[in-house]
Design a protein around this motif. Structure first.
Motif, PDB file in Angstrom:
ATOM      1  N   TRP A   1       0.746  -1.348  -0.030  1.00  0.00           N
ATOM      2  CA  TRP A   1       0.152  -0.139  -0.135  1.00  0.00           C
ATOM      3  C   TRP A   1       0.707   1.427   0.007  1.00  0.00           C
ATOM      4  CZ3 TRP A   1       1.758   2.359   4.202  1.00  0.00           C
ATOM      5  CH2 TRP A   1       2.084   1.668   5.282  1.00  0.00           C
TER       6      TRP A   1
ATOM      7  N   MET B   1       5.815  -4.992   5.218  1.00  0.00           N
ATOM      8  CA  MET B   1       5.117  -4.559   6.574  1.00  0.00           C
ATOM      9  C   MET B   1       3.627  -4.589   6.255  1.00  0.00           C
ATOM     10  SD  MET B   1       7.604  -4.110   8.501  1.00  0.00           S
ATOM     11  CE  MET B   1       6.604  -3.538   9.526  1.00  0.00           C
TER      12      MET B   1
ATOM     13  N   TYR C   1      -0.189  -6.546   6.566  1.00  0.00           N
ATOM     14  CA  TYR C   1      -0.687  -7.385   7.648  1.00  0.00           C
ATOM     15  C   TYR C   1      -0.654  -8.847   7.223  1.00  0.00           C
ATOM     16  CZ  TYR C   1      -2.747  -2.879   9.304  1.00  0.00           C
ATOM     17  OH  TYR C   1      -2.923  -1.775   9.771  1.00  0.00           O
TER      18      TYR C   1
ATOM     19  N   SER D   1      -2.611 -11.130   7.431  1.00  0.00           N
ATOM     20  CA  SER D   1      -4.053 -11.244   6.842  1.00  0.00           C
ATOM     21  C   SER D   1      -4.110 -11.041   5.388  1.00  0.00           C
ATOM     22  CB  SER D   1      -5.217 -10.667   7.655  1.00  0.00           C
ATOM     23  OG  SER D   1      -5.101  -9.343   7.231  1.00  0.00           O
ATOM     24  N   GLN D   2      -2.994 -10.182   4.582  1.00  0.00           N
ATOM     25  CA  GLN D   2      -3.143  -9.733   3.642  1.00  0.00           C
ATOM     26  C   GLN D   2      -2.022 -10.491   2.556  1.00  0.00           C
ATOM     27  OE1 GLN D   2      -5.510  -7.312   2.279  1.00  0.00           O
ATOM     28  NE2 GLN D   2      -6.028  -7.832   4.412  1.00  0.00           N
TER      29      GLN D   2
ATOM     30  N   THR E   1       2.415  -7.447  15.401  1.00  0.00           N
ATOM     31  CA  THR E   1       1.364  -6.407  15.621  1.00  0.00           C
ATOM     32  C   THR E   1       1.930  -5.203  15.901  1.00  0.00           C
ATOM     33  OG1 THR E   1       0.462  -7.812  17.137  1.00  0.00           O
ATOM     34  CG2 THR E   1      -0.675  -7.893  15.171  1.00  0.00           C
ATOM     35  N   ASP E   2       2.661  -5.322  17.146  1.00  0.00           N
ATOM     36  CA  ASP E   2       2.890  -4.044  17.964  1.00  0.00           C
ATOM     37  C   ASP E   2       4.336  -3.488  17.629  1.00  0.00           C
ATOM     38  OD1 ASP E   2       3.107  -1.975  19.541  1.00  0.00           O
ATOM     39  OD2 ASP E   2       2.957  -3.221  21.633  1.00  0.00           O
ATOM     40  N   PRO E   3       4.237  -2.383  16.740  1.00  0.00           N
ATOM     41  CA  PRO E   3       5.654  -1.952  16.277  1.00  0.00           C
ATOM     42  C   PRO E   3       6.476  -1.474  17.596  1.00  0.00           C
ATOM     43  CG  PRO E   3       4.170  -1.159  15.063  1.00  0.00           C
ATOM     44  CD  PRO E   3       3.317  -1.895  15.779  1.00  0.00           C
TER      45      PRO E   3
ATOM     46  N   TRP F   1       8.920  -4.063  18.826  1.00  0.00           N
ATOM     47  CA  TRP F   1       9.921  -4.788  18.050  1.00  0.00           C
ATOM     48  C   TRP F   1      10.831  -3.627  17.131  1.00  0.00           C
ATOM     49  CZ3 TRP F   1       9.522  -3.372  13.010  1.00  0.00           C
ATOM     50  CH2 TRP F   1       8.054  -3.199  12.523  1.00  0.00           C
TER      51      TRP F   1
ATOM     52  N   PRO G   1      -3.248   4.217   4.569  1.00  0.00           N
ATOM     53  CA  PRO G   1      -4.109   3.055   4.967  1.00  0.00           C
ATOM     54  C   PRO G   1      -3.952   3.247   6.410  1.00  0.00           C
ATOM     55  CG  PRO G   1      -2.938   2.193   3.109  1.00  0.00           C
ATOM     56  CD  PRO G   1      -2.434   3.576   3.215  1.00  0.00           C
TER      57      PRO G   1
ATOM     58  N   ASP H   1      -1.487  -0.573  20.098  1.00  0.00           N
ATOM     59  CA  ASP H   1      -0.605  -1.666  19.553  1.00  0.00           C
ATOM     60  C   ASP H   1      -1.021  -2.538  18.726  1.00  0.00           C
ATOM     61  OD1 ASP H   1      -2.583  -3.314  20.776  1.00  0.00           O
ATOM     62  OD2 ASP H   1      -1.324  -4.114  22.205  1.00  0.00           O
TER      63      ASP H   1
ATOM     64  N   GLU I   1      -4.273  -2.711  12.649  1.00  0.00           N
ATOM     65  CA  GLU I   1      -5.342  -3.478  11.694  1.00  0.00           C
ATOM     66  C   GLU I   1      -6.703  -3.741  12.418  1.00  0.00           C
ATOM     67  OE1 GLU I   1      -4.292  -7.468  10.777  1.00  0.00           O
ATOM     68  OE2 GLU I   1      -5.414  -7.627   9.100  1.00  0.00           O
TER      69      GLU I   1
ATOM     70  N   LYS J   1       6.322   3.664  19.451  1.00  0.00           N
ATOM     71  CA  LYS J   1       6.739   3.905  18.193  1.00  0.00           C
ATOM     72  C   LYS J   1       5.652   3.073  17.242  1.00  0.00           C
ATOM     73  CE  LYS J   1      11.619   4.516  17.643  1.00  0.00           C
ATOM     74  NZ  LYS J   1      13.055   3.810  17.358  1.00  0.00           N
TER      75      LYS J   1
END
Lengths: 162, 206
Positions: free
Chosen positions: A52, A82, A84, A86-87, A111-113, A116, B66, B163, B166, B195
């Motif tokens: 995207w 990056m 998801y 699911s995509q 999921t939680d940047p 990481w 998005p 967090d 989506e 972040k």
């Protein structure tokens, strides 16, 4: 083997190859960290992108070109999607296939940047595209939170190939 | 006169070059500069306009990213929750419409109208505010707290909303709301900087 059979086999192999190129592995952070920390004298160009992200897509061909230009040198491109998880089948795999991407593509399934991102690179504030160039053998590392032009990417990579 | 032209051209380039990359930007605890930016209703908006707020939740966001879209309804919910407690949302679009036509002022007006934004949606045409604050992506949030009764604000929180971009239903940690609970109690946020992944701001090219 007669020449006709040989040609048929060669044609069949050509048909098989593109389907291999569309494999995109889902990886977790430890697997990515392992990739970032490899103690070799190979220079890794690791680009974080998403289907995207328009500027990411614009610079993808430059990373693809790196494979061809430096085919005889120890340079490896890794494209980290990056998108998801699911995509993966809906967007990422079809995109990789359509573009015929030759570089290895993985999807970082986290999921939680905030948990990481610093472990990938402390300088990354979260914008895409983001690129790391790493050569652990030479103890060199550079981070770029920006969109590359082709000359800029070449210049950045040259710093590692001296 | 002949000498003046290259001089002016050099000045012009110097000004343009300052647009290329963001400056270091703010850290939590820094004093936040006020701004005067055009809202989608055509009126100019400053932090100093509303003397009754305790602060603001400043959100750098945009029309087309998005991630910004994924968080849009959550940003509206933040305003609905915190405006009455003294911290209304102020949304700012820093993207250069020349690079991303979907970010034009007209497109901003259409988006604000169709989604019924209950907060101002400002255009940062020169990208100076985003650069001063150090915003790099959309969405990128800054909580500002008023110091005393004047128009001085300090940065109390920088970063993410939660967090899980989506799926709001899967969120486990609401970073911004956790920080707001402490800020509203007059305490510094224990997690004041987080972040998130977002779309890189479309900086004007030189």
């Amino acid at each position: 083997m007669n020449p006709v059979k040989y040609l048929l086999l060669a044609a069949a192999m050509l048909l098989v190859l593109p389907s291999q190129a569309q494999q995109v592995a889902l990886i977790k952070l430890p697997e990515l960290q392992k990739r970032l920390n490899r103690k070799t004298d190979t220079t890794y160009v690791i680009n974080f992108w998403a289907t995207w992200c328009a500027p990411c897509i614009k610079e993808l061909p430059y990373f693809e070109q790196v494979n061809a230009t430096y085919a005889k040198q120890k340079v490896k491109v890794l494209l980290v999607s990056m998108d998801y998880a699911s995509q993966l089948d809906k967007k990422v795999k079809p995109f990789v296939l359509k573009r015929g991407l030759k570089s290895e593509v993985v999807l970082l399934n986290e999921t939680d940047p905030n948990t990481w991102m610093d472990k990938v690179d402390g300088k990354w504030t979260g914008a895409l595209p983001f690129t790391l160039i790493i050569n652990n053998g030479k103890q060199k590392r550079a981070a770029y939170e920006k969109e590359f032009t082709q000359p800029e990417l070449t210049a950045a990579l040259q710093q590692f190939l001296k | 006169m002949k000498k003046l032209v290259p001089f002016l051209a050099a000045c012009f380039l110097l000004v343009l070059s300052s647009y290329i990359r963001p400056l270091a930007g703010y850290q939590v605890g820094d004093k936040a500069a006020d701004f005067k930016l055009k809202n989608v209703d055509g009126k100019m908006v400053s932090l100093a306009d509303n003397k009754s707020t305790k602060g603001y939740i400043v959100v750098f966001t945009c029309n087309t990213c998005p991630y910004a879209q994924a968080y849009e309804s959550r940003i509206i919910a933040l305003h609905q929750k915190y405006a009455s407690q003294g911290y209304p949302v102020v949304a700012i679009n820093p993207n250069d419409a020349g690079i991303a036509p979907g970010e034009s002022f007209a497109a901003m007006q259409a988006r604000a109208k169709s989604k019924n934004y209950p907060f101002p949606y400002l255009v940062d045409e020169t990208q100076q505010v985003a650069q001063t604050y150090g915003a790099t992506r959309t969405p990128h949030l800054y909580v500002l707290t008023r110091q005393g009764t004047g128009n001085e604000f300090k940065i109390s929180y920088i970063g993410a909303i939660d967090d899980n971009s989506e799926d709001a239903k899967q969120v486990k940690t609401k970073y911004l709301e956790n920080a707001m609970t402490e800020i509203l109690a007059g305490k510094p946020a224990s997690t004041s900087s987080t972040k998130a992944v977002g779309c890189g701001i479309k900086w004007r090219k030189a």
